[in-house]
Design an enzyme around this catalytic site. Structure first.
Site, PDB file in Angstrom:
ATOM      1  N   GLN A  72     -49.738   2.484  -8.634  1.00 56.66           N
ATOM      2  CA  GLN A  72     -49.424   3.258  -9.837  1.00 56.66           C
ATOM      3  C   GLN A  72     -50.719   3.764 -10.476  1.00 56.66           C
ATOM      4  O   GLN A  72     -51.696   3.029 -10.582  1.00 56.66           O
ATOM      5  CB  GLN A  72     -48.647   2.402 -10.842  1.00 56.66           C
ATOM      6  CG  GLN A  72     -47.304   1.904 -10.332  1.00 56.66           C
ATOM      7  CD  GLN A  72     -46.241   2.992 -10.331  1.00 56.66           C
ATOM      8  OE1 GLN A  72     -46.495   4.130 -10.710  1.00 56.66           O
ATOM      9  NE2 GLN A  72     -45.046   2.656  -9.904  1.00 56.66           N
ATOM     10  N   LYS A 132     -33.991  10.147  -4.952  1.00 53.60           N
ATOM     11  CA  LYS A 132     -34.845  11.333  -5.126  1.00 53.60           C
ATOM     12  C   LYS A 132     -34.474  12.465  -4.165  1.00 53.60           C
ATOM     13  O   LYS A 132     -35.288  12.926  -3.372  1.00 53.60           O
ATOM     14  CB  LYS A 132     -36.324  10.955  -4.951  1.00 53.60           C
ATOM     15  CG  LYS A 132     -36.812   9.878  -5.919  1.00 53.60           C
ATOM     16  CD  LYS A 132     -38.279   9.552  -5.669  1.00 53.60           C
ATOM     17  CE  LYS A 132     -38.802   8.509  -6.632  1.00 53.60           C
ATOM     18  NZ  LYS A 132     -38.220   7.161  -6.363  1.00 53.60           N
TER      19      LYS A 132
END
Length: 244
Positions: free
Chosen positions: A195, A72
């Protein structure tokens, strides 16, 4: 070389296992344990901190596995371009860059001199609308995701990382020829953990996902290889059964 075409995936390459472990020893144990059930592995920041990251990358490549480098990247365009230029020398199928800055993404695509496919991270699946609001973005996640996907497409990126909840909106906005890779996959009886914007396997592919990333639902299973094979079967069914 702007490699903005989607990566062509075999049907068993659409399940990507998140190899989130702290050492090469543990990585090799998982690779051996999962065997032919997994053909595509994501390696991220935890392995990077071990100092054995590129050894694991070589281990995977030597076994004929596809590699997804999930680090990322998010920096000034010149710095990210330099990293991508170096990574182009390695056998990498996917690599992630944050999708927050169009010039950075364009610099990365221009620096890519290999068949590595660059994916833009839109909004992390651990984030909610409330999290975005705290960052000064008072919008629905789906709107932010689609905006960043469009920017990634314009910059020449191959695709995006996004929740399967937003895959249909991305596909509607951009169409085919753009990869959508979805983490945050949860099956029955598996905790969501950190999540937030989760989705099941069948729904993710019905919404237009090209591949899914799964970690804990396989790692936490009583028989991880059997769990991975069951997911492969579910993916095959989702991709081959007629839509209703």
């Amino acid at each position: 070389m702007m490699n903005h075409t989607p990566l062509l995936l075999g049907i068993r390459e659409r399940l990507i296992f998140a190899l989130d472990v702290p050492s090469r020893t543990q990585a090799l144990e998982w690779i051996d344990q999962l065997g032919d059930a997994i053909s595509f592995y994501k390696i991220g920041m935890e392995l990077l901190a071990s100092g054995e990251y590129f050894q694991v990358l070589d281990d995977l490549a030597s076994r004929g596995k596809r590699v997804f480098v999930d680090l990322k990247f998010f920096d000034i365009p010149a710095t990210v371009a330099g990293v991508i230029r170096r990574l182009s020398q390695w056998p990498i199928s996917y690599c992630t860059i944050h999708g927050w800055h169009a010039p950075m993404m364009q610099a990365a695509t221009e620096a890519n001199t290999s068949n590595m496919h660059l994916l833009a991270v839109t909004v992390l699946t651990s984030m909610t609308r409330e999290d975005l609001a705290k960052m000064g973005i008072n919008r629905e996640p789906v709107d932010v995701v689609v905006e960043r996907a469009l920017a990634a497409h314009m910059a020449g990126m191959s695709g995006v990382i996004a929740s399967g909840q937003e895959a249909a909106a991305i596909r509607h906005a951009i169409g085919s020829g753009f990869s959508i890779v979805c983490p945050g996959i949860r099956t029955n009886h598996v905790p969501h953990n950190d999540q937030q914007r989760t989705i099941g396997i069948k729904a993710a592919f019905a919404n237009g996902a090209d591949a899914i990333v799964v970690g804990r639902p396989i790692r936490m299973a009583q028989d991880p290889q059997a769990a991975a094979e069951a997911m492969q079967t579910e993916i095959m069914t989702a991709l081959t059964e007629p839509s209703t």
